[in-house]
Design a protein around this motif. Structure first.
Motif, PDB file in Angstrom:
ATOM      1  N   MET A 246       0.835  -1.199   0.000  1.00 32.28           N
ATOM      2  CA  MET A 246       0.000   0.000   0.000  1.00 32.28           C
ATOM      3  C   MET A 246       0.871   1.251   0.000  1.00 32.28           C
ATOM      4  N   ASN A 247       0.562   2.194  -0.870  1.00 33.09           N
ATOM      5  CA  ASN A 247       1.227   3.496  -0.891  1.00 33.09           C
ATOM      6  C   ASN A 247       0.283   4.502  -0.253  1.00 33.09           C
ATOM      7  N   SER A 248       0.631   5.007   0.911  1.00 32.23           N
ATOM      8  CA  SER A 248      -0.271   5.843   1.695  1.00 32.23           C
ATOM      9  C   SER A 248       0.037   7.322   1.528  1.00 32.23           C
ATOM     10  N   LEU A 249      -0.999   8.110   1.246  1.00 38.20           N
ATOM     11  CA  LEU A 249      -0.882   9.567   1.176  1.00 38.20           C
ATOM     12  C   LEU A 249      -1.564  10.146   2.402  1.00 38.20           C
ATOM     13  N   ILE A 250      -0.778  10.780   3.278  1.00 32.76           N
ATOM     14  CA  ILE A 250      -1.318  11.309   4.526  1.00 32.76           C
ATOM     15  C   ILE A 250      -0.699  12.667   4.831  1.00 32.76           C
ATOM     16  N   TYR A 251      -1.319  13.366   5.776  1.00 33.79           N
ATOM     17  CA  TYR A 251      -0.775  14.637   6.246  1.00 33.79           C
ATOM     18  C   TYR A 251       0.177  14.409   7.411  1.00 33.79           C
ATOM     19  N   PRO A 252       1.294  15.104   7.455  1.00 28.61           N
ATOM     20  CA  PRO A 252       2.086  15.130   8.686  1.00 28.61           C
ATOM     21  C   PRO A 252       1.324  15.957   9.727  1.00 28.61           C
ATOM     22  N   THR A 253       1.108  15.377  10.891  1.00 29.18           N
ATOM     23  CA  THR A 253       0.324  16.040  11.928  1.00 29.18           C
ATOM     24  C   THR A 253       1.122  16.107  13.224  1.00 29.18           C
ATOM     25  N   TYR A 254       0.569  16.804  14.218  1.00 26.29           N
ATOM     26  CA  TYR A 254       1.234  17.004  15.495  1.00 26.29           C
ATOM     27  C   TYR A 254       1.125  15.735  16.339  1.00 26.29           C
ATOM     28  N   PHE A 255       2.243  15.068  16.598  1.00 31.12           N
ATOM     29  CA  PHE A 255       2.257  13.797  17.314  1.00 31.12           C
ATOM     30  C   PHE A 255       1.084  12.939  16.851  1.00 31.12           C
ATOM     31  N   PRO A 256       1.182  12.384  15.647  1.00 29.75           N
ATOM     32  CA  PRO A 256       0.049  11.728  14.986  1.00 29.75           C
ATOM     33  C   PRO A 256      -0.672  10.703  15.861  1.00 29.75           C
ATOM     34  N   ASN A 257      -1.972  10.548  15.605  1.00 30.24           N
ATOM     35  CA  ASN A 257      -2.732   9.546  16.344  1.00 30.24           C
ATOM     36  C   ASN A 257      -2.433   8.152  15.792  1.00 30.24           C
ATOM     37  N   LEU A 258      -3.033   7.135  16.421  1.00 29.95           N
ATOM     38  CA  LEU A 258      -2.708   5.757  16.042  1.00 29.95           C
ATOM     39  C   LEU A 258      -3.135   5.431  14.621  1.00 29.95           C
ATOM     40  N   ALA A 259      -4.238   6.018  14.157  1.00 25.81           N
ATOM     41  CA  ALA A 259      -4.668   5.763  12.785  1.00 25.81           C
ATOM     42  C   ALA A 259      -3.612   6.224  11.791  1.00 25.81           C
ATOM     43  N   HIS A 260      -3.023   7.399  12.054  1.00 27.70           N
ATOM     44  CA  HIS A 260      -1.952   7.901  11.195  1.00 27.70           C
ATOM     45  C   HIS A 260      -0.759   6.954  11.211  1.00 27.70           C
ATOM     46  N   PHE A 261      -0.364   6.534  12.404  1.00 30.06           N
ATOM     47  CA  PHE A 261       0.820   5.692  12.482  1.00 30.06           C
ATOM     48  C   PHE A 261       0.550   4.282  11.985  1.00 30.06           C
ATOM     49  N   TRP A 262      -0.688   3.818  12.092  1.00 35.37           N
ATOM     50  CA  TRP A 262      -1.022   2.542  11.465  1.00 35.37           C
ATOM     51  C   TRP A 262      -0.751   2.622   9.968  1.00 35.37           C
ATOM     52  N   ALA A 263      -1.206   3.709   9.347  1.00 31.51           N
ATOM     53  CA  ALA A 263      -1.009   3.897   7.910  1.00 31.51           C
ATOM     54  C   ALA A 263       0.474   3.963   7.563  1.00 31.51           C
ATOM     55  N   ILE A 264       1.264   4.560   8.440  1.00 30.99           N
ATOM     56  CA  ILE A 264       2.696   4.723   8.181  1.00 30.99           C
ATOM     57  C   ILE A 264       3.446   3.400   8.268  1.00 30.99           C
ATOM     58  N   VAL A 265       3.246   2.658   9.359  1.00 29.32           N
ATOM     59  CA  VAL A 265       4.032   1.441   9.557  1.00 29.32           C
ATOM     60  C   VAL A 265       3.577   0.301   8.654  1.00 29.32           C
ATOM     61  N   ASN A 266       2.355   0.380   8.130  1.00 36.39           N
ATOM     62  CA  ASN A 266       1.857  -0.677   7.257  1.00 36.39           C
ATOM     63  C   ASN A 266       1.927  -0.316   5.775  1.00 36.39           C
ATOM     64  N   ALA A 267       2.538   0.809   5.453  1.00 38.96           N
ATOM     65  CA  ALA A 267       2.643   1.238   4.053  1.00 38.96           C
ATOM     66  C   ALA A 267       3.923   0.734   3.416  1.00 38.96           C
ATOM     67  N   ASP A 268       3.856   0.498   2.124  1.00 37.71           N
ATOM     68  CA  ASP A 268       5.070   0.211   1.360  1.00 37.71           C
ATOM     69  C   ASP A 268       5.849   1.503   1.125  1.00 37.71           C
ATOM     70  N   THR A 269       5.115   2.564   0.800  1.00 37.63           N
ATOM     71  CA  THR A 269       5.691   3.890   0.618  1.00 37.63           C
ATOM     72  C   THR A 269       4.772   4.912   1.262  1.00 37.63           C
ATOM     73  N   VAL A 270       5.369   5.879   1.957  1.00 43.85           N
ATOM     74  CA  VAL A 270       4.597   6.941   2.599  1.00 43.85           C
ATOM     75  C   VAL A 270       4.799   8.239   1.831  1.00 43.85           C
ATOM     76  N   TYR A 271       3.697   8.874   1.469  1.00 43.03           N
ATOM     77  CA  TYR A 271       3.720  10.171   0.820  1.00 43.03           C
ATOM     78  C   TYR A 271       3.107  11.189   1.784  1.00 43.03           C
ATOM     79  N   PHE A 272       3.861  12.232   2.095  1.00 42.54           N
ATOM     80  CA  PHE A 272       3.352  13.307   2.940  1.00 42.54           C
ATOM     81  C   PHE A 272       2.744  14.399   2.064  1.00 42.54           C
ATOM     82  N   GLU A 273       1.509  14.759   2.374  1.00 43.20           N
ATOM     83  CA  GLU A 273       0.852  15.857   1.677  1.00 43.20           C
ATOM     84  C   GLU A 273       1.338  17.173   2.266  1.00 43.20           C
ATOM     85  N   VAL A 274       2.128  17.902   1.500  1.00 41.13           N
ATOM     86  CA  VAL A 274       2.684  19.170   1.983  1.00 41.13           C
ATOM     87  C   VAL A 274       2.391  20.312   1.020  1.00 41.13           C
TER      88      VAL A 274
END
Length: 205
Positions: free
Chosen positions: A1-29
């Motif tokens: 999975m290639n995840s597109l997410i926002y960098p947030t302030y001390f991300p919640n678990l949903a954010h970090f779930w997406a990060i650790v389970n992604a093949d590639t992480v894309y930050f929306e900036v």
């Protein structure tokens, strides 16, 4: 999975779930900043229940600003308040003393822009969790991104996600388990087991 997410302030678990389970992480900036989101807010478990910590920003809804251009309102001394709140909430947690020194620079140095601060938070969390992800920062905003799983809605405070499996929290006996808090809640309570916990969760399709 290639995840597109926002960098947030001390991300919640949903954010970090997406990060650790992604093949590639894309930050929306490359988007316009939006108020009432987790871009400048995190939620922790305090003695009286869920507590929101908000980084004050200088932003006007009338004049659209890019996320990367929004400044932190440092005159409000928010870092002192947030640090005290974390100490009060987690000083009795199993791994607070183990990680707090790594986090201290985030509360001692002033950052001018909220995006830069959030990216630094992510770097510190990577080191604490002992995993290395090199997110790609997108250069243009895509309303309908191609080749990526669009998880940008996770930054919305009213976006509903299924509950995570319970783990022991400091105030569980008082208020029960509170799901999807800041990654700091998991880190202070589960320590080195945090990454494995996230990888074992099955909730975002």
């Amino acid at each position: 999975m290639n995840s597109l997410i926002y960098p947030t302030y001390f991300p919640n678990l949903a954010h970090f779930w997406a990060i650790v389970n992604a093949d590639t992480v894309y930050f929306e900036v490359s988007d316009n900043y939006q108020k009432q989101s987790f871009r400048n807010r995190t939620e922790i478990y305090a003695a009286n229940g869920k507590l929101a910590l908000t980084v004050p920003v200088s932003y006007s809804q009338k004049n659209r600003q890019l996320y990367k251009d929004v400044k932190i309102a440092n005159e409000e001394q928010w870092q002192v308040l947030h640090l005290k709140s974390l100490q009060s909430a987690y000083s009795m947690s199993p791994f607070f003393e183990f990680y707090i020194d790594d986090l201290m620079p985030l509360f001692e140095k002033q950052f001018e822009y909220i995006l830069d601060f959030n990216l630094k938070c992510f770097d510190v969390l990577q080191n604490a969790l002992q995993f290395k992800i090199n997110p790609t920062h997108n250069s243009t905003f895509e309303l309908e991104p191609k080749g990526k799983t669009d998880l940008r809605n996770l930054a919305k405070r009213n976006f509903k996600v299924p509950s995570f499996q319970p783990y022991t929290q400091v105030f569980t006996e008082k208020h029960g388990f509170i799901s999807n808090l800041s990654i700091l809640d998991l880190l202070f309570n589960e320590g080195p087991n945090s990454e494995m916990y996230l990888k074992q969760q099955l909730y975002i399709k």
